[in-house]
Motif scaffolding. Structure first.
Motif, PDB file in Angstrom:
ATOM      1  N   UNK B  57      -6.751  -3.516  -8.227  1.00 38.97           N
ATOM      2  CA  UNK B  57      -7.073  -2.350  -9.054  1.00 38.97           C
ATOM      3  C   UNK B  57      -6.005  -1.261  -8.940  1.00 38.97           C
ATOM      4  N   UNK B  58      -5.489  -1.061  -7.721  1.00 37.98           N
ATOM      5  CA  UNK B  58      -4.614   0.098  -7.510  1.00 37.98           C
ATOM      6  C   UNK B  58      -3.139  -0.247  -7.322  1.00 37.98           C
ATOM      7  N   UNK B  59      -2.803  -1.478  -7.022  1.00 36.61           N
ATOM      8  CA  UNK B  59      -1.381  -1.817  -6.828  1.00 36.61           C
ATOM      9  C   UNK B  59      -0.938  -2.873  -7.847  1.00 36.61           C
ATOM     10  N   UNK B  60      -1.391  -4.107  -7.674  1.00 38.77           N
ATOM     11  CA  UNK B  60      -0.929  -5.191  -8.561  1.00 38.77           C
ATOM     12  C   UNK B  60      -1.247  -4.956 -10.027  1.00 38.77           C
ATOM     13  N   UNK B  61      -2.394  -4.374 -10.296  1.00 33.38           N
ATOM     14  CA  UNK B  61      -2.827  -4.213 -11.676  1.00 33.38           C
ATOM     15  C   UNK B  61      -2.156  -3.063 -12.409  1.00 33.38           C
ATOM     16  N   UNK B  62      -1.336  -2.292 -11.717  1.00 33.41           N
ATOM     17  CA  UNK B  62      -0.728  -1.112 -12.348  1.00 33.41           C
ATOM     18  C   UNK B  62       0.794  -1.231 -12.366  1.00 33.41           C
ATOM     19  N   UNK B  63       1.396  -0.633 -13.396  1.00 31.40           N
ATOM     20  CA  UNK B  63       2.856  -0.689 -13.505  1.00 31.40           C
ATOM     21  C   UNK B  63       3.542   0.409 -12.695  1.00 31.40           C
ATOM     22  N   UNK B  64       2.770   1.403 -12.264  1.00 32.31           N
ATOM     23  CA  UNK B  64       3.391   2.556 -11.599  1.00 32.31           C
ATOM     24  C   UNK B  64       3.164   2.544 -10.088  1.00 32.31           C
ATOM     25  N   UNK B  65       2.748   1.381  -9.555  1.00 30.04           N
ATOM     26  CA  UNK B  65       2.430   1.343  -8.131  1.00 30.04           C
ATOM     27  C   UNK B  65       3.283   0.315  -7.385  1.00 30.04           C
ATOM     28  N   UNK B  66       3.641   0.656  -6.159  1.00 32.09           N
ATOM     29  CA  UNK B  66       4.455  -0.205  -5.296  1.00 32.09           C
ATOM     30  C   UNK B  66       3.730  -0.371  -3.966  1.00 32.09           C
ATOM     31  N   UNK B  67       3.706  -1.590  -3.460  1.00 34.54           N
ATOM     32  CA  UNK B  67       3.047  -1.821  -2.182  1.00 34.54           C
ATOM     33  C   UNK B  67       4.043  -1.778  -1.036  1.00 34.54           C
ATOM     34  N   UNK B  68       3.626  -1.293   0.120  1.00 36.34           N
ATOM     35  CA  UNK B  68       4.432  -1.440   1.336  1.00 36.34           C
ATOM     36  C   UNK B  68       3.512  -1.898   2.475  1.00 36.34           C
TER      37      UNK B  68
END
Lengths: 442, 442
Positions: B57-68
């Motif tokens: 919902x908050x990382x993979x599904x969005x274009x403006x999010x990056x995971x660390x």
């Protein structure tokens, strides 16, 4: 360890990993903290893909496996019973000249300090315990001492009875766990290969003593299937039958699977038959029975254990080394990661040929949205020229790049796009109706 | 905190969680370690489902999010810069009679020791730092001190520059992280609500200062969508606008989302506008610029930050409380977990009506294999009577139970099975060809 080395250089992997956002040095902005590493956006995805594949293959996908997730901080008795407090040590020497400390068994020449160059400067080696120590609760004393777990395995053994009580599985059955472990390495080195904080994936597989050999053989095969799933070439993985004198005293058989890393042939994972050593230790210290009572009414017994122990970072490093390729395209050197489809952080990138044409960008956006919904892990790119984009996508291992051009919009080729293949750089014209199935091809 | 309490009792949740293999006390077999909890097979699944849903919902599904995924052990400068070394404390008092230590602000009556009952026994409160301390490397001194991170957020801020360098995203963009955090609570309590080791899911969302209010509002809405996805009733979640005097000095707006737990109305998660406090601290201590250079050539600036901070255990506990139900079926009390389909550890259980009929068991096995392939998370049960199985499946929140009986094998009802619905206990006869779509219904 042999002298055979993989052709890929470690510095190529480290450099690509940092440049493209896979792995950064830990606490980088403050000059680092030796032996720690931070995963960037692509590294997190790659690591998640590896760990999820493992979980599916060894836990969720099997009827005889149970997952647990134990706390990192455990009662100190765990590590007294397991022997870690007494024996989980490395030999440490201190230089009498500069006071640098080194791991004695890793010094090329024990008489010359690698820090200051002085010779004949070391005294006798002391045993240094590799567990990180802390205190739990508001009182700092011997009773409040705890350790960061140096392995996840003990979190499984301590929950053996809980799992049996809740689920009463038939033997053989296994308990699997993924999670962080910590070892205060005297000299962390070789990128993520030997770090102070790392991630393990461990299984304790509980068997009847008389069946251990047959079950062990099955696990040898399962480990090989895992290496195939990771895309490791068979020729790079080696089975080392650990001889008795090198095995832990309680183990009757251990295989180290080694991999040809750029640093040499080193351990990728271990498979050990641990007898009933761990459960018996828990019985001894906790005074609680670890016996399993068969449903058929036969005699109760303490199960024996086969332990496949996987390191996430060592798997990830082997994946990167196996996937790293260089070739020449139109006279230019090309670097690409031939990652297995399931592990690739991004499966497809979508790119409009021109970014200032509204109709083209809108069409590309539609295609992007469709792929994102159906394939997941899709990247939108609208900057840079096509060639530069391809080079970037190659370096992060994207199997497919879709380019949307003016022909997609109208004419003979309407509703077709260019699909470019990472490993061959071949491009083909694909109809939109086939794009999803093409983009999912492994 | 208000006096409103959810009807479900905490001990019902704790008891179900242990009995059915969701959550066990940490280091249970050795008498425990206060403030730590181990997840059993069903707890791991539930936790994974919550964390994966969040990541999607908050990382993979969005274009403006990056995971660390930053290391837990960080350079001590991180915690000096963030202020944790100086101010991450709770007031501690010691009983002069029995020497038990307590958190001063949580004592009902500061004059009476909860341990020994003595009154007027406490001296003045001291500030106790809640970070677990350890030493990294072979030398124990001030320079080697490190801490177990008390929050994941700083692992994001320290990687801000790395992510910008590797990906150069447009502002606004966010960096998300999931992982363990540790706080040496003086008095851990209330099940997993306040433990010493827990899991966070945090986002730092980087914005231009002038846009913070609009972006903040968007995050309020996103948080509410998350609560809905978790199956939390709207009436149990409350927005607390934290007044200025209670906010961190650098925060210009903070909302605490509170939930009606059995222990009272308590914080479920926080949403804070942190200005540029953290990145400026890093600049100050590291002497490195944290400025972002816009692609349009306008002036560089240090972004401001909105931080939605989610606790996994608090979410999981709210999910269990919301899902916990008791009703009466045929005059008997029934307990069931009305978990949202996506969160349920097991989606379907398959059960042959008789376990000693070969044809029946074989048919049930086929159906099990088909569902396992198509639905995943399927459980095979062939022990106990039907009623007992239903009760067990209800308690672990299985939405559907499929029973394969003799009518499945031949006659009018050939290739139909009984599908039993958890929440209503209704049973219907379903054709095998429709079973997969029926079993996937949310």
């Amino acid at each position: 360890m042999s002298e055979h080395k993989n052709e890929v250089k470690l510095e190529d992997i480290v450099s690509l990993a940092k440049r493209r956002g896979f792995i950064y040095p830990g606490s980088d902005v403050y000059g680092g903290l030796a032996g720690t590493w931070d995963y960037g956006p692509l590294g997190v995805s790659l690591k998640r893909n590896i760990m999820n594949l493992w979980w599916q293959m060894f836990v969720d996908g099997r009827d005889d496996m149970y997952g647990v997730d134990a706390a990192i901080l455990m009662n100190q008795k765990v590590w007294q019973a397991s022997g870690h407090v007494d024996t989980f040590t490395d030999p440490l020497v201190e230089c009498n000249t500069c006071h640098a400390r080194h791991r004695a068994d890793k010094l090329d020449d024990a008489n010359k300090c690698p820090n200051c160059g002085q010779t004949g400067t070391f005294g006798e080696a002391k045993q240094f315990n590799m567990m990180f120590k802390t205190n739990v609760g508001p009182v700092d004393d011997e009773n409040s001492v705890s350790y960061l777990r140096p392995e996840t395995a003990q979190g499984i053994f301590t929950n053996f009875k809980n799992v049996v009580d809740s689920f009463y599985p038939d033997v053989p059955f296994g308990i699997g766990q993924q999670g962080k472990a910590f070892r205060n390495e005297i000299s962390p080195r070789d990128f993520v290969f030997r770090s102070r904080e790392f991630e393990q994936m461990e299984i304790e597989y509980f068997v009847k003593e008389e069946n251990w050999e047959a079950e062990f053989e099955k696990w040898v095969e399962l480990c090989k299937q895992w290496f195939t799933a990771l895309g490791l070439p068979e020729s790079s993985v080696h089975e080392l039958e650990v001889p008795e004198e090198d095995r832990a005293h309680y183990s009757k058989r251990t295989i180290d699977f080694e991999f040809d890393y750029p640093i040499g042939r080193e351990e990728l994972m271990g498979l050990a038959y641990r007898t009933d050593f761990d459960l018996k230790n828990i019985e001894r210290v906790s005074k609680k029975s670890m016996e399993y009572r068969p449903k058929d009414g036969s005699d109760s017994y303490v199960p024996h254990v086969i332990e496949p122990s996987f390191g996430v970072e060592r798997a990830l490093m082997a994946v990167l080394v196996s996937a790293y390729r260089e070739d020449e395209q139109n006279g230019e050197k090309r670097i690409f990661l031939a990652l297995p489809y399931d592990l690739a952080p991004i499966k497809v990138a979508v790119c409009p040929l021109a970014k200032n044409n509204e109709a083209l960008v809108a069409k590309a956006r539609d295609i992007y949205a469709m792929l994102k919904e159906q394939v997941g892990d899709v990247l939108w790119i609208d900057s840079g020229n096509i060639g530069k984009n391809y080079r970037k996508m190659d370096e992060i291992g994207v199997p497919y790049v879709v380019t949307v051009d003016f022909e997609t919009l109208e004419g003979d080729q309407k509703d077709t796009v260019t699909l470019r293949h990472r490993d061959t750089t071949n491009q083909e014209r694909v109809e939109l109706s086939n794009l999803i199935s093409e983009s999912k091809k492994r």
